[in-house]
Write a protein that holds these residues in place. Structure first.
Motif, PDB file in Angstrom:
ATOM      1  N   LYS A 216       0.832  -1.209   0.000  1.00  0.00           N
ATOM      2  CA  LYS A 216       0.000   0.000   0.000  1.00  0.00           C
ATOM      3  C   LYS A 216       0.866   1.259   0.000  1.00  0.00           C
ATOM      4  O   LYS A 216       0.517   2.251  -0.637  1.00  0.00           O
ATOM      5  CB  LYS A 216      -0.941   0.001   1.202  1.00  0.00           C
ATOM      6  CG  LYS A 216      -2.132  -0.941   1.070  1.00  0.00           C
ATOM      7  CD  LYS A 216      -3.141  -0.712   2.183  1.00  0.00           C
ATOM      8  CE  LYS A 216      -4.398  -1.529   1.978  1.00  0.00           C
ATOM      9  NZ  LYS A 216      -5.435  -1.269   3.014  1.00  0.00           N
TER      10      LYS A 216
ATOM     11  N   ARG B 209      -5.790   8.205  -1.990  1.00  0.00           N
ATOM     12  CA  ARG B 209      -5.057   8.422  -0.743  1.00  0.00           C
ATOM     13  C   ARG B 209      -5.907   8.057   0.467  1.00  0.00           C
ATOM     14  O   ARG B 209      -5.410   7.485   1.438  1.00  0.00           O
ATOM     15  CB  ARG B 209      -4.607   9.887  -0.633  1.00  0.00           C
ATOM     16  CG  ARG B 209      -3.494  10.079   0.397  1.00  0.00           C
ATOM     17  CD  ARG B 209      -3.496  11.453   1.008  1.00  0.00           C
ATOM     18  NE  ARG B 209      -4.611  11.682   1.895  1.00  0.00           N
ATOM     19  CZ  ARG B 209      -4.661  11.290   3.172  1.00  0.00           C
ATOM     20  NH1 ARG B 209      -3.660  10.619   3.693  1.00  0.00           N
ATOM     21  NH2 ARG B 209      -5.715  11.554   3.915  1.00  0.00           N
ATOM     22  N   ARG B 210      -7.201   8.345   0.407  1.00  0.00           N
ATOM     23  CA  ARG B 210      -8.086   7.932   1.496  1.00  0.00           C
ATOM     24  C   ARG B 210      -8.147   6.410   1.603  1.00  0.00           C
ATOM     25  O   ARG B 210      -8.179   5.852   2.709  1.00  0.00           O
ATOM     26  CB  ARG B 210      -9.504   8.470   1.260  1.00  0.00           C
ATOM     27  CG  ARG B 210      -9.666   9.964   1.489  1.00  0.00           C
ATOM     28  CD  ARG B 210     -11.098  10.397   1.204  1.00  0.00           C
ATOM     29  NE  ARG B 210     -11.395  10.438  -0.210  1.00  0.00           N
ATOM     30  CZ  ARG B 210     -12.627  10.421  -0.722  1.00  0.00           C
ATOM     31  NH1 ARG B 210     -13.682  10.339   0.075  1.00  0.00           N
ATOM     32  NH2 ARG B 210     -12.807  10.482  -2.023  1.00  0.00           N
ATOM     33  N   ARG B 211      -8.155   5.745   0.479  1.00  0.00           N
ATOM     34  CA  ARG B 211      -8.311   4.287   0.467  1.00  0.00           C
ATOM     35  C   ARG B 211      -7.047   3.565   0.901  1.00  0.00           C
ATOM     36  O   ARG B 211      -7.083   2.625   1.697  1.00  0.00           O
ATOM     37  CB  ARG B 211      -8.732   3.840  -0.942  1.00  0.00           C
ATOM     38  CG  ARG B 211      -9.082   2.369  -1.059  1.00  0.00           C
ATOM     39  CD  ARG B 211      -9.504   2.031  -2.484  1.00  0.00           C
ATOM     40  NE  ARG B 211      -8.396   2.131  -3.421  1.00  0.00           N
ATOM     41  CZ  ARG B 211      -7.501   1.167  -3.617  1.00  0.00           C
ATOM     42  NH1 ARG B 211      -7.544   0.049  -2.920  1.00  0.00           N
ATOM     43  NH2 ARG B 211      -6.534   1.332  -4.512  1.00  0.00           N
TER      44      ARG B 211
ATOM     45  N   ASP C 228      -4.289   5.095   2.286  1.00  0.00           N
ATOM     46  CA  ASP C 228      -3.663   5.765   3.434  1.00  0.00           C
ATOM     47  C   ASP C 228      -2.202   6.135   3.197  1.00  0.00           C
ATOM     48  O   ASP C 228      -1.461   6.387   4.158  1.00  0.00           O
ATOM     49  CB  ASP C 228      -3.793   4.915   4.706  1.00  0.00           C
ATOM     50  CG  ASP C 228      -5.247   4.701   5.093  1.00  0.00           C
ATOM     51  OD1 ASP C 228      -5.973   5.708   5.202  1.00  0.00           O
ATOM     52  OD2 ASP C 228      -5.672   3.540   5.257  1.00  0.00           O
ATOM     53  N   TYR C 229      -1.808   6.179   1.942  1.00  0.00           N
ATOM     54  CA  TYR C 229      -0.484   6.669   1.539  1.00  0.00           C
ATOM     55  C   TYR C 229      -0.662   7.540   0.304  1.00  0.00           C
ATOM     56  O   TYR C 229      -1.523   7.251  -0.531  1.00  0.00           O
ATOM     57  CB  TYR C 229       0.471   5.512   1.231  1.00  0.00           C
ATOM     58  CG  TYR C 229       0.937   4.772   2.450  1.00  0.00           C
ATOM     59  CD1 TYR C 229       1.999   5.257   3.228  1.00  0.00           C
ATOM     60  CD2 TYR C 229       0.312   3.587   2.842  1.00  0.00           C
ATOM     61  CE1 TYR C 229       2.423   4.568   4.352  1.00  0.00           C
ATOM     62  CE2 TYR C 229       0.736   2.903   3.971  1.00  0.00           C
ATOM     63  CZ  TYR C 229       1.797   3.402   4.720  1.00  0.00           C
ATOM     64  OH  TYR C 229       2.217   2.715   5.842  1.00  0.00           O
TER      65      TYR C 229
ATOM     66  N   GLN D 200       1.258   9.495   3.568  1.00  0.00           N
ATOM     67  CA  GLN D 200       0.734   9.982   4.836  1.00  0.00           C
ATOM     68  C   GLN D 200       0.926  11.498   4.894  1.00  0.00           C
ATOM     69  O   GLN D 200       2.036  11.981   5.074  1.00  0.00           O
ATOM     70  CB  GLN D 200       1.434   9.268   5.995  1.00  0.00           C
ATOM     71  CG  GLN D 200       1.118   7.779   6.019  1.00  0.00           C
ATOM     72  CD  GLN D 200       1.752   7.033   7.184  1.00  0.00           C
ATOM     73  OE1 GLN D 200       2.724   7.508   7.769  1.00  0.00           O
ATOM     74  NE2 GLN D 200       1.192   5.889   7.524  1.00  0.00           N
TER      75      GLN D 200
ATOM     76  N   GLN E  36      -7.185  17.082  10.956  1.00  0.00           N
ATOM     77  CA  GLN E  36      -7.688  16.132   9.972  1.00  0.00           C
ATOM     78  C   GLN E  36      -7.766  16.773   8.593  1.00  0.00           C
ATOM     79  O   GLN E  36      -7.924  17.980   8.457  1.00  0.00           O
ATOM     80  CB  GLN E  36      -9.072  15.621  10.374  1.00  0.00           C
ATOM     81  CG  GLN E  36      -9.106  14.870  11.698  1.00  0.00           C
ATOM     82  CD  GLN E  36     -10.492  14.347  12.006  1.00  0.00           C
ATOM     83  OE1 GLN E  36     -10.990  13.434  11.349  1.00  0.00           O
ATOM     84  NE2 GLN E  36     -11.145  14.922  13.004  1.00  0.00           N
TER      85      GLN E  36
ATOM     86  N   VAL F  26     -12.372  13.988   4.347  1.00  0.00           N
ATOM     87  CA  VAL F  26     -12.508  12.643   3.787  1.00  0.00           C
ATOM     88  C   VAL F  26     -13.805  12.497   2.989  1.00  0.00           C
ATOM     89  O   VAL F  26     -14.118  11.396   2.528  1.00  0.00           O
ATOM     90  CB  VAL F  26     -12.421  11.564   4.883  1.00  0.00           C
ATOM     91  CG1 VAL F  26     -11.019  11.504   5.469  1.00  0.00           C
ATOM     92  CG2 VAL F  26     -13.455  11.792   5.981  1.00  0.00           C
TER      93      VAL F  26
ATOM     94  N   LYS G 222     -16.066   9.509   7.814  1.00  0.00           N
ATOM     95  CA  LYS G 222     -15.512   8.534   6.880  1.00  0.00           C
ATOM     96  C   LYS G 222     -16.614   7.831   6.087  1.00  0.00           C
ATOM     97  O   LYS G 222     -17.693   7.553   6.622  1.00  0.00           O
ATOM     98  CB  LYS G 222     -14.683   7.478   7.620  1.00  0.00           C
ATOM     99  CG  LYS G 222     -13.248   7.876   7.891  1.00  0.00           C
ATOM    100  CD  LYS G 222     -12.451   6.659   8.318  1.00  0.00           C
ATOM    101  CE  LYS G 222     -10.964   6.915   8.228  1.00  0.00           C
ATOM    102  NZ  LYS G 222     -10.186   5.669   8.439  1.00  0.00           N
TER     103      LYS G 222
ATOM    104  N   ASP H 167     -13.805   3.647   2.945  1.00  0.00           N
ATOM    105  CA  ASP H 167     -12.593   4.099   3.627  1.00  0.00           C
ATOM    106  C   ASP H 167     -12.476   3.365   4.958  1.00  0.00           C
ATOM    107  O   ASP H 167     -12.763   3.896   6.019  1.00  0.00           O
ATOM    108  CB  ASP H 167     -12.691   5.619   3.836  1.00  0.00           C
ATOM    109  CG  ASP H 167     -11.389   6.240   4.318  1.00  0.00           C
ATOM    110  OD1 ASP H 167     -10.392   5.500   4.444  1.00  0.00           O
ATOM    111  OD2 ASP H 167     -11.396   7.449   4.566  1.00  0.00           O
TER     112      ASP H 167
END
Length: 476
Positions: free
Chosen positions: A395, A417-419, A421-422, A424, A436, A439, A470, A474
């Motif tokens: 990922k 990027r939401r899916r 998570d990179y 970061q 935050q 999202v 979220k 996600d």
């Protein structure tokens, strides 16, 4: 006397009716068809949809900021996530009032005229539109959408059901599309090449399979297996990218059109720093050098206050690259690089037996070639420690390189990027969401007044109508 009055009224009624008939005939334009033509509808609806996708509200003023591809150098409120419930109306209003309504009409006309290829193309584009909407908002009207005679206030479907419904629509599109079937015209994406539309439909199926992979891996694998069992092909080169090519004014790229009159945007410091750290040869494509000497590439930190951004200055910060500011720059809907990254991830998840690392390398090469960068530069790039594929954390490897490759495609880069998570990313202390990054888009305020009960049902199911709630896909 009474009979005489009735007689006169009858004469007047006949005369008025005759006059109306004559006016109706006069008002008929002999050059305008009474029945809409699918080719004109296809061209106009496609362009309206892509303009919204690539334009200011949904791309430059929101998702490109959330993905930290771009930043704001003036009027930085949006870069600090200061929005209202009227900030995100463009994707919703265009998506429903123009895109879905237009594609539905094309489907209706194709059925009436016996041309299944128009239907297949419209189903693919309608599926893409629904995908943009649900990726951004979550639960949305889907099963009742666009059926205004039946549903004036359409119910919202759960995001899971929207994804599954789109997958069925794309299967129907595949069945309808026939390269040996009737010809179509008006196609500004693939120039009426039905075989390319079949590949694009499969690419979208793969994209959605990965959307749901963290929630329903069995379903994700089933979708990929179905495509393989059908013998379906995917986009196989940059020449098959799904893009809309723009022209000179007034048909120019929406990004170029914005920069003709405004100067709000710069490339983000986040991606500039990343590209510099990797000695990435895409940097001069993605960014322009500063106007002031010493000329170089200087990004604006996301979330800067107006005074902080002003202190850096317009001439001391980098605009997006000349490639993206050109009037004829294409809007990218789906690239070969993304397709290869998707195949790499599917392999890494065990959904296929392909070689994930090899596909990952191919994806990077495809991204370079998308901007005509070839030779040893790409091979040297791939060998760097910061780029080498890490099977133990696929990922991270795929997420970071995909984020770079999707530069300019704000909605897609933000969703990925939401899916995954990179990369970061870190929100500025100046933002208003307590560290935050958004999202989701919040629903247009008009939904509360025009479709209030269904809006309330969606919020009850999904969670508060906030930028920080979220969505179903996600998972982490």
């Amino acid at each position: 006397m009474k009979n005489k009055k009735l007689y006169i009224l009858a004469i007047l009624a006949i005369a008025f009716s005759s006059c109306n008939k004559e006016l109706d005939e006069v008002n008929i334009n002999p050059n305008a068809p009474e029945i809409p033509q699918p080719d004109y509808l296809l061209t106009g609806t496609t362009k309206a949809t892509v303009d919204s996708y690539w334009g200011v509200t949904n791309n430059m003023n929101s998702s490109l900021l959330f993905a930290q591809h771009w930043a704001k150098v003036q009027y930085t409120e949006e870069d600090r996530f200061i929005y209202s419930n009227s900030s995100f109306t463009a994707l919703w209003s265009t998506g429903y009032a123009q895109s879905i309504a237009g594609f539905n009409k094309i489907i209706e006309l194709s059925d009436a005229q016996g041309n299944s290829n128009y239907k297949g193309v419209a189903l693919v584009l309608r599926s893409w539109t629904f995908l943009l909407l649900t990726d951004a908002y979550g639960d949305i009207p889907y099963s009742q959408a666009g059926k205004i005679k039946q549903f004036v206030t359409p119910a919202y479907d759960k995001q899971k059901d929207v994804y599954y419904g789109i997958l069925n629509d794309l299967k129907s599109a595949q069945a309808a599309l026939d390269p040996a079937g009737p010809v179509i015209v008006g196609d500004v994406i693939y120039n009426n090449k039905i075989a390319s539309w079949k590949k694009f439909a499969n690419a979208l199926r793969l994209r959605i399979a990965l959307r749901i992979a963290d929630r329903d891996p069995a379903k994700a694998k089933q979708v990929i297996d179905e495509v393989q069992a059908e013998g379906g092909a995917y986009i196989s080169s940059n020449s098959e990218n799904a893009i809309l090519k723009y022209d000179v004014s007034p048909q120019q790229n929406p990004v170029a059109a914005s920069f003709e009159t405004r100067n709000d945007y710069r490339i983000s410091k986040t991606i500039v720093d990343k590209l510099i750290s990797l000695n990435d040869p895409r940097l001069p494509i993605y960014a322009s050098k500063t106007e002031n000497a010493p000329q170089g590439y200087v990004g604006i930190p996301n979330g800067s206050t107006n005074s902080e951004a002003s202190a850096i200055g317009l001439a001391n910060s980098s605009k997006p690259g000349a490639y993206f500011l050109d009037a004829k720059a294409p809007a990218v809907i789906f690239s070969y690089a993304e397709l290869l990254f998707d195949r790499a991830e599917a392999a890494a998840r065990g959904f296929t037996t392909e070689d994930a690392e090899d596909l990952y390398k191919q994806a990077i090469r495809a991204s370079f070639l998308q901007y005509n960068i070839g030779g040893t530069a790409v091979e040297d790039y791939i060998k760097q420690s910061g780029v080498v594929y890490n099977a133990a954390n696929y990922k991270k490897s795929i997420g970071e390189q995909k984020w770079i490759a999707l530069f300019g495609q704000g909605l897609e880069a933000w969703t990925e990027r939401r899916r995954l998570d990179y990369p970061q990313l870190t929100a500025s202390v100046n933002t208003v969401l307590n560290g935050q990054i958004p999202v989701r888009f919040i629903y247009p305020g008009t939904e509360q007044s025009l479709n209030g009960q269904n809006y309330k049902n969606a919020v009850s199911n999904q969670g508060a109508d906030l930028l920080t709630t979220k969505l179903w896909f996600d998972a982490f």
